[in-house]
Design a protein around this motif. Structure first.
Motif, PDB file in Angstrom:
ATOM      1  N   UNK A 238      -5.215  29.873   5.597  1.00  0.00           N
ATOM      2  CA  UNK A 238      -4.550  28.707   5.016  1.00  0.00           C
ATOM      3  C   UNK A 238      -3.054  28.955   4.856  1.00  0.00           C
ATOM      4  N   UNK A 239      -2.661  30.160   4.448  1.00  0.00           N
ATOM      5  CA  UNK A 239      -1.247  30.466   4.268  1.00  0.00           C
ATOM      6  C   UNK A 239      -0.516  30.470   5.603  1.00  0.00           C
ATOM      7  N   UNK A 240      -1.176  30.964   6.646  1.00  0.00           N
ATOM      8  CA  UNK A 240      -0.566  30.943   7.979  1.00  0.00           C
ATOM      9  C   UNK A 240      -0.338  29.503   8.440  1.00  0.00           C
ATOM     10  N   UNK A 241      -1.312  28.637   8.179  1.00  0.00           N
ATOM     11  CA  UNK A 241      -1.164  27.225   8.525  1.00  0.00           C
ATOM     12  C   UNK A 241      -0.027  26.595   7.732  1.00  0.00           C
ATOM     13  N   UNK A 242       0.039  26.897   6.433  1.00  0.00           N
ATOM     14  CA  UNK A 242       1.081  26.323   5.570  1.00  0.00           C
ATOM     15  C   UNK A 242       2.474  26.717   6.036  1.00  0.00           C
TER      16      UNK A 242
END
Length: 280
Positions: A238-242
């Motif tokens: 999720x952090x990579x996507x964000x």
């Protein structure tokens, strides 16, 4: 690197706290919101933002410190209200948590309304972010995380016994008051450590235990570390996507976890419902 490690610790903490609260309330949908931990953290941050307080302590900003303190203080009040009759009632704690959370959320909304020029800062914290992490804040987060997670993991057998029911668990030598107090302390420490660092991260801490139960079963000795691992992997994705989906800007990671987590959680619920119908 500090951001990746912090992301891992944050959701490992949240997933472990969720497992503790779910056992305490014997409800697979219980989470830190239900007992006021998240609301207390939000109030702490709102007070800092609207008052303009600025200081650093061991690498932790005023936002993080007041969020940590607000979360623990709120849970302490809920626990005290739940033990007014010399016994800690799970139902009383639940109702007190809902009432206190509602009141605190109203205060946060009032502070945002009265300080509309600072409301965006509060709102951005409420959406969750890992953008401000560094090595100093990571060190403090790691200490509180390890304390909360270790306490809950060390109580794995007691958590298993508590799920058997009040009478059965007491017959096995479990002291209800002490048990509820320790679970509340461990889960609250884990929650406060996570949310003081990243803000409120929705759904990912709730989804990890659901996935883990389906894969390895309900025994807490395995469920707690497995939930922490599943949650950490989910959070890193999720952090990579964000960080990349709207680059060079960055989305709050709480938005991504909610957008991804909500439909996934609904699918899990539908699968459970289908399985229960087949068993009938």
């Amino acid at each position: 690197l500090p951001r990746l490690i912090t992301a891992t610790l944050v959701v490992a903490s949240l997933a472990t706290a969720v497992v503790g609260f779910q056992c305490l309330f014997r409800n697979p949908l219980a989470d830190p919101y239900i007992i006021g931990a998240s609301s207390g953290a939000a109030l702490g941050v709102s007070i800092v933002v609207t008052s303009g307080i600025q200081f650093l302590l061991m690498g932790y900003s005023a936002h993080a410190i007041l969020a940590f303190a607000g979360s623990l203080l709120t849970v302490a009040i809920v626990f005290i209200l739940g033990s007014l009759s010399n016994q800690v009632s799970t139902l009383t704690m639940l109702l007190a948590g809902i009432a206190i959370s509602s009141m605190i959320n109203s205060i946060v909304s009032l502070l945002m309304f009265l300080n509309d020029e600072k409301a965006v800062i509060i709102l951005s914290w409420l959406m969750g972010s890992l953008a401000d992490t560094d090595w100093r804040s990571l060190f403090v987060t790691a200490i509180a995380t390890l304390m909360g997670v270790t306490l809950l993991w060390g109580m794995s057998r007691q958590l298993d016994a508590f799920l058997l029911g009040e009478e059965a668990s007491q017959a096995l030598g479990l002291a209800p008051y002490r048990f509820r107090m320790l679970v509340t302390i461990g889960a609250s420490l884990a929650t406060a450590a996570a949310e003081s660092t990243s803000g409120i991260i929705g759904f990912v801490g709730l989804i990890a235990p659901q996935i883990s139960r389906q894969l390895i079963g309900p025994r807490h000795g395995y469920l707690i570390p497995f939930s922490a691992i599943v949650g950490a992997i989910t959070m890193l994705i999720a952090d990579a996507v964000a960080r990349t989906i709207v680059a060079p800007a960055e989305l709050p990671v709480g938005i991504v976890t909610s957008l991804l987590g909500c439909p996934f959680f609904l699918v899990l619920l539908m699968r459970r419902k289908g399985a229960s119908h087949k068993s009938l």
